[in-house]
Design a protein around this motif. Structure first.
Motif, PDB file in Angstrom:
ATOM      1  N   ILE A  30      40.379  50.814  51.562  1.00 33.40           N
ATOM      2  CA  ILE A  30      41.206  51.037  50.383  1.00 33.40           C
ATOM      3  C   ILE A  30      42.217  50.142  50.334  1.00 33.40           C
ATOM      4  O   ILE A  30      42.672  49.234  49.475  1.00 33.40           O
ATOM      5  CB  ILE A  30      41.828  52.418  50.362  1.00 33.40           C
ATOM      6  N   GLY A  31      43.090  49.649  51.469  1.00 35.18           N
ATOM      7  CA  GLY A  31      44.060  48.858  51.635  1.00 35.18           C
ATOM      8  C   GLY A  31      43.876  47.457  51.554  1.00 35.18           C
ATOM      9  O   GLY A  31      44.194  46.583  50.776  1.00 35.18           O
ATOM     10  N   ALA A  32      42.685  46.880  52.196  1.00 33.11           N
ATOM     11  CA  ALA A  32      41.941  45.778  51.770  1.00 33.11           C
ATOM     12  C   ALA A  32      41.524  45.613  50.432  1.00 33.11           C
ATOM     13  O   ALA A  32      42.135  44.448  49.797  1.00 33.11           O
ATOM     14  CB  ALA A  32      40.562  45.320  52.905  1.00 33.11           C
ATOM     15  N   ILE A  33      40.919  46.497  49.713  1.00 34.49           N
ATOM     16  CA  ILE A  33      40.616  46.154  48.453  1.00 34.49           C
ATOM     17  C   ILE A  33      41.777  46.112  47.396  1.00 34.49           C
ATOM     18  O   ILE A  33      42.062  45.218  46.517  1.00 34.49           O
ATOM     19  CB  ILE A  33      39.653  47.244  47.909  1.00 34.49           C
ATOM     20  N   GLU A  34      42.716  46.848  47.818  1.00 33.30           N
ATOM     21  CA  GLU A  34      44.126  46.948  47.129  1.00 33.30           C
ATOM     22  C   GLU A  34      44.719  45.521  47.223  1.00 33.30           C
ATOM     23  O   GLU A  34      45.050  45.062  46.079  1.00 33.30           O
ATOM     24  CB  GLU A  34      44.982  47.945  47.745  1.00 33.30           C
ATOM     25  N   LEU A  35      44.988  45.033  48.503  1.00 33.27           N
ATOM     26  CA  LEU A  35      45.721  43.878  48.643  1.00 33.27           C
ATOM     27  C   LEU A  35      45.025  42.365  48.495  1.00 33.27           C
ATOM     28  O   LEU A  35      45.696  41.376  48.002  1.00 33.27           O
ATOM     29  CB  LEU A  35      46.240  43.889  50.203  1.00 33.27           C
ATOM     30  N   LEU A  36      43.791  42.630  48.636  1.00 27.04           N
ATOM     31  CA  LEU A  36      42.917  41.371  48.193  1.00 27.04           C
ATOM     32  C   LEU A  36      42.583  41.294  46.690  1.00 27.04           C
ATOM     33  O   LEU A  36      43.121  40.336  45.988  1.00 27.04           O
ATOM     34  CB  LEU A  36      41.406  41.475  48.915  1.00 27.04           C
ATOM     35  N   LEU A  37      41.808  42.385  46.125  1.00 30.80           N
ATOM     36  CA  LEU A  37      41.434  42.156  44.750  1.00 30.80           C
ATOM     37  C   LEU A  37      42.684  42.250  43.870  1.00 30.80           C
ATOM     38  O   LEU A  37      42.931  41.486  42.813  1.00 30.80           O
ATOM     39  CB  LEU A  37      40.504  43.375  44.525  1.00 30.80           C
ATOM     40  N   PHE A  38      43.699  43.379  44.088  1.00 31.43           N
ATOM     41  CA  PHE A  38      44.582  43.613  43.097  1.00 31.43           C
ATOM     42  C   PHE A  38      45.744  42.683  43.308  1.00 31.43           C
ATOM     43  O   PHE A  38      46.672  42.394  42.336  1.00 31.43           O
ATOM     44  CB  PHE A  38      45.029  45.023  43.221  1.00 31.43           C
ATOM     45  N   THR A  39      46.143  41.989  44.219  1.00 31.41           N
ATOM     46  CA  THR A  39      46.856  40.876  44.615  1.00 31.41           C
ATOM     47  C   THR A  39      46.511  39.696  43.829  1.00 31.41           C
ATOM     48  O   THR A  39      47.136  39.253  42.904  1.00 31.41           O
ATOM     49  CB  THR A  39      47.158  40.583  45.967  1.00 31.41           C
ATOM     50  N   LEU A  40      45.200  39.271  43.868  1.00 30.16           N
ATOM     51  CA  LEU A  40      44.421  38.371  43.015  1.00 30.16           C
ATOM     52  C   LEU A  40      44.771  38.418  41.386  1.00 30.16           C
ATOM     53  O   LEU A  40      44.888  37.638  40.794  1.00 30.16           O
ATOM     54  CB  LEU A  40      43.325  37.911  43.558  1.00 30.16           C
ATOM     55  N   LEU A  41      44.581  39.674  41.187  1.00 27.84           N
ATOM     56  CA  LEU A  41      44.398  40.177  39.686  1.00 27.84           C
ATOM     57  C   LEU A  41      45.922  40.191  39.150  1.00 27.84           C
ATOM     58  O   LEU A  41      46.052  39.546  38.149  1.00 27.84           O
ATOM     59  CB  LEU A  41      44.154  41.599  39.516  1.00 27.84           C
ATOM     60  N   ALA A  42      46.825  40.567  40.232  1.00 24.46           N
ATOM     61  CA  ALA A  42      48.502  40.307  39.646  1.00 24.46           C
ATOM     62  C   ALA A  42      48.630  38.912  39.534  1.00 24.46           C
ATOM     63  O   ALA A  42      49.407  38.513  38.585  1.00 24.46           O
ATOM     64  CB  ALA A  42      49.175  40.970  40.739  1.00 24.46           C
ATOM     65  N   VAL A  43      48.185  37.970  40.252  1.00 24.90           N
ATOM     66  CA  VAL A  43      48.571  36.529  40.352  1.00 24.90           C
ATOM     67  C   VAL A  43      47.944  35.956  38.976  1.00 24.90           C
ATOM     68  O   VAL A  43      48.609  35.304  38.137  1.00 24.90           O
ATOM     69  CB  VAL A  43      47.937  35.759  41.459  1.00 24.90           C
ATOM     70  N   ALA A  44      46.776  36.416  38.790  1.00 26.37           N
ATOM     71  CA  ALA A  44      45.995  35.869  37.746  1.00 26.37           C
ATOM     72  C   ALA A  44      46.698  36.623  36.407  1.00 26.37           C
ATOM     73  O   ALA A  44      46.850  35.650  35.276  1.00 26.37           O
ATOM     74  CB  ALA A  44      44.449  36.496  37.541  1.00 26.37           C
ATOM     75  N   CYS A  45      47.138  37.849  36.166  1.00 22.00           N
ATOM     76  CA  CYS A  45      47.825  38.250  35.328  1.00 22.00           C
ATOM     77  C   CYS A  45      49.046  37.393  35.019  1.00 22.00           C
ATOM     78  O   CYS A  45      49.201  37.154  33.773  1.00 22.00           O
ATOM     79  CB  CYS A  45      48.200  39.366  35.368  1.00 22.00           C
ATOM     80  N   ASN A  46      49.864  37.044  35.966  1.00 24.91           N
ATOM     81  CA  ASN A  46      51.003  36.470  35.791  1.00 24.91           C
ATOM     82  C   ASN A  46      50.907  35.050  35.382  1.00 24.91           C
ATOM     83  O   ASN A  46      51.519  34.504  34.531  1.00 24.91           O
ATOM     84  CB  ASN A  46      51.880  36.174  37.043  1.00 24.91           C
ATOM     85  N   ALA A  47      49.998  34.433  35.754  1.00 23.70           N
ATOM     86  CA  ALA A  47      49.412  33.016  35.357  1.00 23.70           C
ATOM     87  C   ALA A  47      48.836  32.815  33.855  1.00 23.70           C
ATOM     88  O   ALA A  47      49.010  32.019  33.247  1.00 23.70           O
ATOM     89  CB  ALA A  47      48.473  32.290  36.545  1.00 23.70           C
ATOM     90  N   TYR A  48      48.059  33.684  33.543  1.00 23.12           N
ATOM     91  CA  TYR A  48      47.115  33.724  32.350  1.00 23.12           C
ATOM     92  C   TYR A  48      47.311  34.775  31.448  1.00 23.12           C
ATOM     93  O   TYR A  48      46.939  34.580  30.201  1.00 23.12           O
ATOM     94  CB  TYR A  48      45.541  33.645  32.687  1.00 23.12           C
ATOM     95  N   PHE A  49      47.820  35.916  31.715  1.00 23.21           N
ATOM     96  CA  PHE A  49      47.981  37.068  30.542  1.00 23.21           C
ATOM     97  C   PHE A  49      49.280  37.276  30.062  1.00 23.21           C
ATOM     98  O   PHE A  49      49.700  37.196  29.099  1.00 23.21           O
ATOM     99  CB  PHE A  49      47.320  38.083  31.071  1.00 23.21           C
ATOM    100  N   ILE A  50      50.299  37.455  31.148  1.00 21.31           N
ATOM    101  CA  ILE A  50      51.615  37.780  30.638  1.00 21.31           C
ATOM    102  C   ILE A  50      52.244  36.666  30.161  1.00 21.31           C
ATOM    103  O   ILE A  50      52.676  35.696  31.122  1.00 21.31           O
ATOM    104  CB  ILE A  50      52.387  38.242  31.971  1.00 21.31           C
TER     105      ILE A  50
END
Length: 390
Positions: free
Chosen positions: A333-353
């Motif tokens: 759970i922690g690995a998916i949280e920090l790998l997938l959702f960290t990358l999603l957070a970076v992508a959202c800051n770069a391309y969505f927000i």
């Protein structure tokens, strides 16, 4: 052992939070762009996520003490490298080592209590752990900002290194050598992969994990967005930014306190349902109100209340469903949280927000996923399952 778990959890939280107010200063001195500065934060989370996939099974096989000491030594070395860094490369290496080492105290703080307590005693201990985690999250940004204004970000790194090494000594004396006999667990890569695959296929696993993944995703997205936006748009100093961040982080403590209170009166399903509307109100703060400092902090604070409210409930349910492999379950759970959702957070800051109101749509999306997860865990044939509340 509750106090020991609290100390262990505080290490990884300090490393993730204490550098937030000084991020613009680090970026300026090391000549980083805003996106590169954000990567100093996300890089830590990515390494923390990867490391958990190994630390979890190691903990299940060899117990807490040895795994903790190795991880804490890596953690301390990373802090010292950050403190001595005079280039972006050395600072990045330090953050990588911090992330790799922090997985041990983070995971063991969660699994240690599950191995020693059960039932109401376990949930009470987890609630106490959640409240201390909340207090650490509240104080860390303020502490980092004050120290940086008083001295420099290098001093912040040195103090973190000292704290990590002190906790290493305490853990050496207090942690049991082996909590449970799990020596039969195989660490062969194929068998590890198979164990994680079976966990992902378990009906309750994804639903449980979403109560951790969803709030974390919003938290990471806002955490990356706010340091540069708030300090530039509202002319906040590092110390002022750290103090301002104490307000929304206070939502973590309030959420965990409410959970502790409500659990004595309501079922787990009811408590989880009571926190859900706060996500809708938070989204309205971003999309329907002007982006003032007060509204920005209010919207963030409501998300953190949900985060704090779900934190101990999630840990208790994972321990109940996956007790014999709680290290592996928490690690996945922690690995998916920090790998997938960290990358999603970076992508959202770069391309969505592009404007603050965009955050509202992310929050609404998470709210819908959590509604599905709640139904999966607690509904049977469209009705509340009386056997689902543990």
């Amino acid at each position: 052992m509750v106090w020991t778990a609290m100390l262990l959890l505080s290490c990884s939280q300090l490393a993730s939070q204490i550098f937030l107010p000084v991020l613009p200063q680090i970026a300026n001195e090391l000549r980083l762009s805003a996106s590169q500065g954000q990567m100093m934060i996300t890089g830590y989370f990515i390494c923390l996520g990867l490391s958990q996939l190994v630390v979890g099974p190691l903990r299940d096989k060899y117990g807490d003490r040895r795994v903790f000491l190795i991880g804490q030594c890596l953690f301390g070395l990373g802090c010292m490298l950050c403190a001595m860094a005079n280039s972006v490369e050395w600072f990045a290496i330090g953050r990588i080592l911090q992330g790799l080492g922090a997985a041990a105290p983070l995971l063991i703080s969660r699994t240690l209590l599950g191995a020693l307590y059960q039932g109401k005693c376990l949930q009470s201990a987890l609630n106490s752990l959640a409240m201390v985690a909340s207090c650490t999250a509240i104080l860390s940004p303020c502490l980092g900002g004050v120290l940086a204004d008083w001295s420099s970000w290098q001093v912040v790194a040195w103090l973190l290194a000292g704290y990590v090494l002190v906790v290493a000594v305490i853990g050496f004396w207090l942690l049991p050598k082996q909590v449970m006999p799990c020596g039969a667990i195989s660490l062969h890569p194929k068998k590890l992969f198979r164990r994680y695959q079976l966990l992902l296929l378990a009906p309750q696993f994804i639903a449980l994990a979403l109560f951790k993944w969803g709030p974390t995703f919003i938290y990471l997205t806002i955490q990356l967005y706010y340091p540069f936006v708030l300090q530039s748009q509202f002319a906040l100093t590092q110390s002022e930014f750290g103090q301002m961040m104490m307000l929304p982080m206070g939502g973590l403590l309030l959420g965990s306190m409410l959970t502790k209170y409500l659990q004595h009166r309501y079922r787990i399903s009811d408590v989880m349902a009571l926190f859900w509307p706060l996500l809708l109100i938070s989204a309205m703060c971003f999309v329907a109100l002007p982006f003032t400092l007060a509204n920005a902090l209010l919207g963030y604070g409501l998300v953190m209340m949900v985060f704090g409210g779900y934190f101990s409930l999630y840990m208790g349910l994972v321990t109940t469903y996956f007790r014999e492999q709680s290290g592996s379950a928490n690690a996945l759970i922690g690995a998916i949280e920090l790998l997938l959702f960290t990358l999603l957070a970076v992508a959202c800051n770069a391309y969505f927000i592009s404007v603050p109101s965009d955050i509202a749509w992310l929050i609404l999306g998470v709210a819908l996923l959590l509604r599905w997860a709640w139904g999966t865990l607690f509904l049977k044939n469209g009705k509340l399952d009386a056997n689902s509340n543990i």
